[in-house]
Scaffold this active site. Sequence first.
Site, short mmCIF file in Angstrom:
data_model
loop_
_atom_site.label_atom_id
_atom_site.label_comp_id
_atom_site.label_asym_id
_atom_site.label_seq_id
_atom_site.Cartn_x
_atom_site.Cartn_y
_atom_site.Cartn_z
N HIS A 217 16.75 46.85 72.05
CA HIS A 217 16.92 48.21 71.56
C HIS A 217 15.67 48.66 70.81
O HIS A 217 15.16 49.76 71.00
CB HIS A 217 18.16 48.25 70.65
CG HIS A 217 18.45 49.59 70.04
ND1 HIS A 217 19.46 50.40 70.48
CD2 HIS A 217 17.86 50.26 69.03
CE1 HIS A 217 19.49 51.51 69.77
NE2 HIS A 217 18.52 51.46 68.87
N GLU A 218 15.15 47.77 69.97
CA GLU A 218 13.98 48.15 69.18
C GLU A 218 12.73 48.33 70.00
O GLU A 218 11.90 49.19 69.69
CB GLU A 218 13.74 47.09 68.12
CG GLU A 218 14.71 47.24 67.02
CD GLU A 218 14.41 46.26 65.96
OE1 GLU A 218 13.45 46.49 65.22
OE2 GLU A 218 15.10 45.24 65.91
N HIS A 221 12.49 51.75 70.99
CA HIS A 221 11.86 52.62 69.98
C HIS A 221 10.34 52.42 69.94
O HIS A 221 9.58 53.37 69.84
CB HIS A 221 12.43 52.34 68.59
CG HIS A 221 13.85 52.80 68.40
ND1 HIS A 221 14.30 54.04 68.81
CD2 HIS A 221 14.92 52.18 67.85
CE1 HIS A 221 15.59 54.16 68.50
NE2 HIS A 221 15.99 53.05 67.93
N HIS A 227 17.42 57.90 70.38
CA HIS A 227 18.78 57.52 70.76
C HIS A 227 19.33 58.35 71.90
O HIS A 227 19.01 59.52 72.04
CB HIS A 227 19.71 57.63 69.56
CG HIS A 227 19.54 56.46 68.65
ND1 HIS A 227 19.75 56.51 67.31
CD2 HIS A 227 19.13 55.21 68.92
CE1 HIS A 227 19.49 55.34 66.78
NE2 HIS A 227 19.11 54.52 67.75
ZN LIG Z 1 17.90 52.75 67.49
#
Ligand SMILES: [Zn+2]
Length: 476
Positions: A217-218, A221, A227
């Site tokens: 998930h990171e 980013h 998101h």
């Molecule tokens: Zn996030």
Amino acid sequence: MKYLIIFVLLCLPVCLAYPLDKTMKKDSNLNFAQKYLENYYNFGIEMKNFVRRNDGSPVVNQIQEMQRFLGLKVTGKLDSATLEVMHKPRCGVPDVGHFTTFPGSPKWRKTHLTYRIVNYTMDMSKYATDSAIVRALKLWEEVTPLTFSRIYEGEADIMISFAVRDHKDFYPFDGPGFSLAHAYPPGPGINGDIHFDDDEQWTEDYLGTNLYLVAAHEVGHSLGLFHSNNPDALMYSLYKEPTDLTHFHLSQDDVNSIQSLYGPPPSFSDITMVPTEPIPPKSKKPDMCDPELSFDAVSTLRGETLFFKDRYFWRKIRLDQKPQIVLISAFWPSLPSELDAAYEVNSKDTVFVFKGNQFWATKGSKMEAGYPRSIHTLGFPPTVKKIDAAFSDKENSKTYFFVGKKYWRFDENSQSMDKGFPRLITENFPGVVPKIDAVFQEFGFFYFFSGSSQFEFDPNAKMVTQKLKTNSWLGC
Ligand SMILES: [Zn+2]
Ligand SMILES: *[C@@H]1O[C@H](CO)[C@@H](O)[C@H](O)[C@H]1NC(C)=O
Ligand SMILES: [Zn+2]
């Protein structure tokens, strides 16, 4: 710093063990909701506009926006369903914003990125940590033109570290639970970096906080993604407990978002251009019990035995234990697949790996600097284009290289080829039939692999003592 985004996951393991108190005072619900909306639904300046109405309820349309984003029934009220979702573990990057990327859509202006694992958690082995990070990067690498390579010194694009409490970036961690990690969007310096809160219990499986999933998930980013409001997406803001880690994959939503920034991987367009070309069968996981199984290379590594095949190797920690299958790139991200040869020099704690006219040196999962080098630096004549197999005799630091019908002997101490070589394999290893795919030394024997056959050679008796199936070591 302008686009600094804090990536906080709310009290992950703690909340799960901590039922939502139905009798919770309305006031504490409101305080909680206010904080939540400030943290995740007020981006920058909007935060200051947060007001309480006369009746004490937070701004209804912020609640509505949140409900819309999280896929809840839009009531504008802090009903129990809404509060329940708000208590779920989540990522701390705000949810508001209509784009899937950060404001200004920062993205990397290059396709080759470097990463560095600055330090480790004590919760998991270094190997498991490396593997989680590599697999997290792979998820994104597979669907974009982006490639990642690991560096061990200096400043990488994505610096990955574990830290507790204050770690000198103005966003101190908070001990166990709550904030789990944060990541910075693309850019120089601290941008692109990922920090994990080492007060969490990081795991490689289903207990505690799964490092692979949080890292994946990171990395999203770090590559510039924001998101998604699609609950199936990895980039959805609520943390989902892993269900099937081995088959975990990005959702179409994640793929679309990242491809809107970087486009698809080049190989995808190649395949579309040549639609008749089948996907090479070697992209499949090899079957260790296939009776026709052959190895690319076999090497020992710190007491373990590694059997290489295509993009994988089977790893036997002890020869009487079940092998694990591992992606070569998960262990050594910069090594190629389909190796030719590999051998360990115990006295140097080094495994040398060969493919084509190049070779690499590794210590554990660490790549040695200064490689790949040309095999001709070892003293091979220009006619030798590749090595078939190699092993280093633990007794005398002599390394044997097998090429076609011949073999060379290299002295690891003097770093030079011994005189009088090459020789014919059949001359000094009678009974062993070239061409040799792989070889290793164990229990004082040399094990030669040729296709699906294996020869156990006793160097003292100078004879083949057993003929075995190649996969006999894998418990088939
Ligand atoms: Zn996030
Ligand atoms: C790991 O590296 C980070 C970043 O340099 C640092 O803040 C942190 O204190 C380090 N952790 C340990 C345990 O050394
Ligand atoms: Zn930090």
